[in-house]
Design an enzyme around this catalytic site. Sequence first.
Site, PDB file in Angstrom:
ATOM      1  CE  LYS A 197      -1.645  -7.712  38.432  1.00 38.61           C
ATOM      2  NZ  LYS A 197      -2.643  -6.806  37.833  1.00 38.61           N
ATOM      3  CE  LYS A 203     -10.331 -14.630  42.898  1.00 38.12           C
ATOM      4  NZ  LYS A 203      -9.098 -13.935  42.429  1.00 38.12           N
ATOM      5  CD  GLU A 254     -12.380 -11.332  35.398  1.00 42.10           C
ATOM      6  OE1 GLU A 254     -12.739 -12.348  36.030  1.00 42.10           O
ATOM      7  OE2 GLU A 254     -11.217 -11.165  35.007  1.00 42.10           O
ATOM      8  CG  HIS A 295     -25.650 -30.085  13.578  1.00 42.65           C
ATOM      9  ND1 HIS A 295     -26.520 -30.852  12.823  1.00 42.65           N
ATOM     10  CD2 HIS A 295     -24.738 -29.592  12.706  1.00 42.65           C
ATOM     11  CE1 HIS A 295     -26.135 -30.842  11.559  1.00 42.65           C
ATOM     12  NE2 HIS A 295     -25.047 -30.084  11.459  1.00 42.65           N
ATOM     13  N   GLY A 301      -5.132  -9.496  34.780  1.00 44.86           N
ATOM     14  CA  GLY A 301      -5.072 -10.942  34.603  1.00 44.86           C
ATOM     15  C   GLY A 301      -5.564 -11.409  33.253  1.00 44.86           C
ATOM     16  NE  ARG A 302     -10.973  -8.031  32.325  1.00 44.95           N
ATOM     17  CZ  ARG A 302     -10.913  -7.590  33.583  1.00 44.95           C
ATOM     18  NH1 ARG A 302     -10.390  -8.362  34.525  1.00 44.95           N
ATOM     19  NH2 ARG A 302     -11.378  -6.409  33.898  1.00 44.95           N
ATOM     20  CD  GLU A 354      -9.593 -20.772  42.449  1.00 45.22           C
ATOM     21  OE1 GLU A 354     -10.776 -20.450  42.269  1.00 45.22           O
ATOM     22  OE2 GLU A 354      -8.700 -19.945  42.761  1.00 45.22           O
TER      23      GLU A 354
END
Length: 487
Positions: free
Chosen positions: A148, A452, A293, A324, A207-208, A154
Amino acid sequence: MRAADIDIDISGQGSSPGLAAASEALLLARDFPQMRERLLTGGVANVTEERAAWHSALRAPAPTEEIAAERQRLNAFVRMADSERRWRNIVHIGIGGSDWGVRLAVSAFGYAGTWRQVHFVANIDGHAIEGGLAGFDPHDTLIVLASKSFTTAETLQNGQRAIEWLQGSGVSDPYQQVVAITARPDVAREWGVPDTHIFKFWDWVGGRFSLWSAVSLTTALAVSADVVAGMQAGAAAMDAHFAEAPFAENAPVQMALSGIVNRSVLDYGSLNIAPYDFRLANLVPYIQQLEMESLGKSVNLAGEPVGVPTGPAVWGMPGTDAQHTFFQWLHQGSDGAPVDFIVCQHADHGWPEHHKSLLANCLAQREALLTGKSFEEVLQDSLNEGVPEERARWLAHHKVHAGGRPSNLIVLPRLSPYTLGALLALYEHKVFVQAVIWGINPFDQWGVEYGKMLAKGIAGELSGKAADPKHDASTTHWVKRFKESLR
């Protein structure tokens, strides 16, 4: 309830006429109708950052002129690439919201393989980009950078490595094989990406929620633009349901109210997501980010402590693998957790016995959590099997299932782009309603931003800049030790 072709069974949750009346009174006391309208019409819903959270506009059947134009640009790009059979390989580089939604859609509808191979690279760990590039022909690979702000550390570091990989392989103009998807086209342009390869989304898209924007370019290239359009249509149908359905029949509202009861009243600390569909493995981290978030807040809009437990930890994996792995804890652990069971009524493969077993397991696990099994029932079973009474009584204590553990059952007719889009919008709106009731802002993430900022300073120290005297003793020790090992 039924919403956008999805059935939502909340009969496994606590309910009473008194609770229903109190819930409606609480929604009205929190000005929920006005808050919902603000969200869906582009008002300032993200108050701490003073902007809208208008992701619903991206999937509207009649979008704004600007949104429609960007959709057309993206679809034209995909048509060009498909007609020329270009870029058999895609490296999608993004993190968080720029990764999970696309990863989910591609795995859901391309699980059996497509003619384009897609590798996802999110983590800053160099092994991630190394693996993401491995095995691909650089001359037939498209690098998609989704950020964005176009400042995400990263994404930019991994993107730089990808461009160096193209250059080192003799690609004459590597930026012709790079696409940028961002709310800051000017920054992407400065980075070297040509205008024709820059796709825009807007500051009011969190962003999400960016799955609904041009971030889905990789989805369109991998599994078709029709998948993207179908998901948008399903989400738009859920938007309409959320906007129009009465409280008592409104699926996101009712799921939110159950979640409030489970977290703030019954004190369940987590929520388990159990998709009984192999193709929905990536739904778990997608919802995990969306919920944690958005709802990981302890201060209300007035800047005061909320005063009750908010956002649960969200976790899970697909059934039947989950049975399991951790269902023992769900059934007999001291804490337990509410479970959202998600299943498709019809399968898209040719093995009906497999699907019958899958459906049976889903219903059985939910029934066991709900009804349990008493000491007397377990004891009688053992006695009927011929177990001596003394041992049977001792063994019965170990086999008791308390029951009464809350769950939802969400049934998709089958997994299609439409139903997946509707499912994601269902959770988006559920999270929004919970935020309104708790009085928190679900659209910021200051906790992420602080980490960050600290990481940027420590990275500078590891590169040889002066040490920060404000560190705690442990961090100071490890900065020094890691710095020495990096020489």
